[in-house]
Scaffold this motif. Structure first.
Motif, mmCIF file in Angstrom:
data_model
loop_
_atom_site.group_PDB
_atom_site.id
_atom_site.type_symbol
_atom_site.label_atom_id
_atom_site.label_comp_id
_atom_site.label_asym_id
_atom_site.label_seq_id
_atom_site.Cartn_x
_atom_site.Cartn_y
_atom_site.Cartn_z
ATOM 1 N N ALA A 104 33.897 49.223 -49.926
ATOM 2 C CA ALA A 104 32.942 49.539 -48.867
ATOM 3 C C ALA A 104 32.014 50.587 -49.447
ATOM 4 N N PHE A 105 30.738 50.346 -49.326
ATOM 5 C CA PHE A 105 29.757 51.211 -49.977
ATOM 6 C C PHE A 105 28.641 51.484 -48.976
ATOM 7 N N PHE A 106 28.305 52.755 -48.775
ATOM 8 C CA PHE A 106 27.295 53.137 -47.800
ATOM 9 C C PHE A 106 26.244 54.025 -48.446
ATOM 10 N N ILE A 107 25.011 53.775 -48.115
ATOM 11 C CA ILE A 107 23.908 54.638 -48.528
ATOM 12 C C ILE A 107 23.113 54.949 -47.269
ATOM 13 N N TYR A 108 22.854 56.221 -47.029
ATOM 14 C CA TYR A 108 22.007 56.634 -45.914
ATOM 15 C C TYR A 108 20.776 57.271 -46.511
ATOM 16 N N GLN A 109 19.637 56.658 -46.275
ATOM 17 C CA GLN A 109 18.409 57.136 -46.897
ATOM 18 C C GLN A 109 17.254 56.971 -45.922
ATOM 19 N N SER A 110 16.524 58.030 -45.717
ATOM 20 C CA SER A 110 15.320 58.011 -44.877
ATOM 21 C C SER A 110 15.591 57.425 -43.491
ATOM 22 N N GLY A 111 16.731 57.801 -42.905
ATOM 23 C CA GLY A 111 17.046 57.354 -41.561
ATOM 24 C C GLY A 111 17.568 55.932 -41.452
ATOM 25 N N ARG A 112 17.867 55.295 -42.575
ATOM 26 C CA ARG A 112 18.386 53.920 -42.569
ATOM 27 C C ARG A 112 19.700 53.844 -43.314
ATOM 28 N N TRP A 113 20.574 52.956 -42.852
ATOM 29 C CA TRP A 113 21.839 52.683 -43.516
ATOM 30 C C TRP A 113 21.724 51.416 -44.331
ATOM 31 N N PHE A 114 22.273 51.457 -45.545
ATOM 32 C CA PHE A 114 22.416 50.288 -46.398
ATOM 33 C C PHE A 114 23.914 50.184 -46.680
ATOM 34 N N THR A 115 24.494 49.040 -46.410
ATOM 35 C CA THR A 115 25.935 48.905 -46.562
ATOM 36 C C THR A 115 26.285 47.692 -47.400
ATOM 37 N N TYR A 116 27.447 47.774 -48.024
ATOM 38 C CA TYR A 116 28.015 46.646 -48.761
ATOM 39 C C TYR A 116 29.498 46.627 -48.459
ATOM 40 N N ARG A 117 30.030 45.462 -48.121
ATOM 41 C CA ARG A 117 31.469 45.273 -47.947
ATOM 42 C C ARG A 117 31.867 44.053 -48.761
ATOM 43 N N SER A 118 32.946 44.180 -49.488
ATOM 44 C CA SER A 118 33.393 43.064 -50.324
ATOM 45 C C SER A 118 34.192 42.040 -49.526
ATOM 46 N N THR A 119 34.475 42.352 -48.290
ATOM 47 C CA THR A 119 35.232 41.438 -47.437
ATOM 48 C C THR A 119 34.578 41.395 -46.065
#
Length: 81
Positions: free
Chosen positions: A35-50
């Motif tokens: 599970a990978f999360f990036i919070y940048q400039s008021g937006r969430w970018f996520t990645y889940r392998s499942t």
């Protein structure tokens, strides 16, 4: 938009893409759920392998797990150089 600002945005997008690719590859090679999360400039970018609905677990569930999780912060990487 100035060329410098545009270049900074492109570098940021490229680094984010690279991190997401590395997270994917790590999961594939190790068999780990990622599970990978990036919070940048008021937006969430996520990645889940499942696509399991229960993944990733809530922060409280992680903190109660055993063995205790290793929590790394920004300072941990700055000290290493």
């Amino acid at each position: 938009m100035s060329p410098r600002r545009n270049r900074k945005g492109e570098n940021s997008r490229r680094r984010k893409r690279t991190l997401l690719k590395k997270a994917y590859k790590y999961g594939e090679l190790s068999g780990a759920d990622i599970a990978f999360f990036i919070y940048q400039s008021g937006r969430w970018f996520t990645y889940r392998s499942t696509d399991r609905q229960s993944f990733p677990p809530l922060w409280e569930q992680i903190q109660r797990s055993y063995p205790l999780p290793v929590n790394l912060l920004r300072q941990d990487f700055q000290r290493r150089g």
